[in-house]
Design an enzyme around this catalytic site. Structure first.
Site, PDB file in Angstrom:
ATOM      1  N   ASP A 173      -4.177   4.184  -0.647  1.00 51.17           N
ATOM      2  CA  ASP A 173      -4.369   4.068  -2.091  1.00 51.17           C
ATOM      3  C   ASP A 173      -3.501   4.990  -2.933  1.00 51.17           C
ATOM      4  O   ASP A 173      -3.857   5.297  -4.076  1.00 51.17           O
ATOM      5  CB  ASP A 173      -5.845   4.298  -2.422  1.00 51.17           C
ATOM      6  N   ASP A 181      -6.567  -5.437  -1.949  1.00 51.71           N
ATOM      7  CA  ASP A 181      -6.319  -4.362  -2.913  1.00 51.71           C
ATOM      8  C   ASP A 181      -4.965  -3.691  -2.695  1.00 51.71           C
ATOM      9  O   ASP A 181      -4.368  -3.142  -3.632  1.00 51.71           O
ATOM     10  CB  ASP A 181      -7.392  -3.281  -2.802  1.00 51.71           C
TER      11      ASP A 181
END
Length: 431
Positions: A124, A189
């Site tokens: 991330d 994602d």
């Protein structure tokens, strides 16, 4: 509140869902709701800052994420996936108001994340560093920020497996069916983190970052989507030969369902990859993904989706260990709406006039809904988060009908994008 929604004709179905009250947003003037939304957002951020500053820890950080059941601010470590959104929102507030005190807070909260430029434990880095340092560099031109972003891209690149052709998301993923653990999971994602790689390639001249981003996007396009352009959440690979070994969900209703925020990440991700590559395959994918979202028979009238497009439908069964088995209420996820609105505004600048009008109209409809009192919190409530009625993860029994920091971030981003387009400006110079 429980509300009843009816779909007629070929879409005949009646469902029960939880939402903010479906109030009429027609009173929001077209010329005023953007300014009002951004002004209220800045006000909410100012209200949040004292509590956030009080909670901060020099050792682990403490970045706003949501609220507890009492409505109090809940923070997370800076090593979580969400810390970049709060400083990013501060930068958006500064971009709107040009207030130097907001800029000072944005700098402070951004620079606390500097240790993450070498972080490699999950995928991330794009969320963590590009939403914070990326906006910081864009708005200040500070060369030190550029170096930190390139270092962050190097850290993210360590998770790329050339055999599988993708960036590893988590170090492991336990199936909700209770029968398997996978060690090379890739979630939809992950498309969002590619923007950091494209940026690093442009400013450093190192084409390896771009190669990784494009390869990941192409591999994901091959395995993560169904013929109708709906998305799987988690695709698990064999890292030794690159073969797909499972397609499941982590935060969606069922393996074969379409998790709303996952679809939003996909729309945004492929729109961004098209911007950076001008490869028509990515534009075609972004269009298909968007059409699935805005034309879906289960999309409510206000365009704020349920947390999963297939939740509680026949033919979709959660894993035995998923809390989704115990959840009959169809909650809205305003975070999926805000992400989609921002993405559709950008996509509207790349497509034909007819599609452009459709996508812009859909984005504006979402923004008008989110800007109404059905979803926008009042000052002094909601832990000073801007948007209400989001869902983190029903399978994990976490953040259900709660505010989420990333809903606020993409809501503000979408408002700023819409404002720019209304002025006749461009969103991305040179693209």
């Amino acid at each position: 509140m429980q509300c009843t929604k009816m779909f007629f004709g070929w879409m005949m179905v009646s469902v029960l869902f939880s939402c903010g009250p479906a109030k009429n947003t027609a009173g929001l003037q077209e010329d005023g709701f953007v300014k009002t939304g951004l002004s209220k957002s800045e006000e909410m951020l100012r209200h949040m800052l004292p509590a956030a500053n009080k909670k901060f820890s020099a050792r682990t950080g403490a970045y706003p994420r949501t609220t507890n059941k009492s409505g109090e601010l809940v923070t997370t470590s800076m090593y979580d996936w969400t810390p970049g959104f709060f400083p990013g929102s501060l930068w958006y507030a500064y971009e709107y108001s040009k207030n130097d005190s907001m800029k000072a807070e944005a700098i402070k909260w951004t620079e606390k994340l500097a240790p993450l430029q070498t972080f490699t434990q999950h995928h991330d880095l794009g969320f963590m560093m590009y939403c914070s340092y990326g906006n910081a560099y864009r708005l200040t031109g500070n060369e030190a920020y550029k170096k930190i972003l390139v270092n962050s891209a190097k850290a993210l690149s360590t998770r790329f497996n050339p055999t599988a052709g993708v960036i590893k998301s988590w170090n492991s993923f336990k199936s909700w069916h209770g029968n398997a653990t996978y060690y090379f999971p890739v979630i939809i994602d992950n498309m969002m983190n590619l923007e950091l790689l494209f940026f690093a390639s442009k400013v450093s001249g190192d084409t390896s970052f771009r190669h990784i981003a494009v390869t990941h996007a192409l591999t994901t396009m091959k395995h993560h989507f169904r013929p109708d352009h709906s998305s799987y959440h988690v695709v698990c690979y064999d890292s030794t030969n690159g073969k797909v070994v499972a397609k499941e969900t982590a935060q969606g209703y069922a393996d074969n369902s379409t998790w709303s925020r996952g679809q939003a990440w996909a729309i945004y991700g492929y729109t961004m990859v098209y911007r950076e590559t001008k490869d028509p395959r990515f534009l075609e994918m972004a269009i298909g993904l968007s059409n699935y979202f805005i034309n879906n028979k289960r999309l409510p009238e206000d365009y704020v989706p349920y947390w999963d497009f297939n939740a509680n439908e026949a033919g979709y069964t959660p894993g035995v260990k998923s809390h989704a088995n115990k959840m009959s209420t169809l909650y809205r996820d305003a975070s999926a709406a805000s992400i989609t609105a921002s993405a559709l505004l950008e996509l509207s600048t790349y497509v034909s006039d007819n599609l452009s009008k459709q996508y812009k109209a859909a984005a504006v409809k979402i923004l008008r809904s989110l800007s109404s009192d059905a979803y926008m919190a009042r000052p002094g409530t909601n832990g000073s988060f801007i948007i209400e009625h989001c869902v983190g993860s029903i399978p994990h029994q976490s953040e259900i009908d709660a505010p989420l920091v990333y809903a606020d971030y993409y809501y503000m981003e979408a408002l700023l994008r819409y404002q720019q387009l209304q002025k006749g400006g461009v969103l991305f110079a040179g693209n």
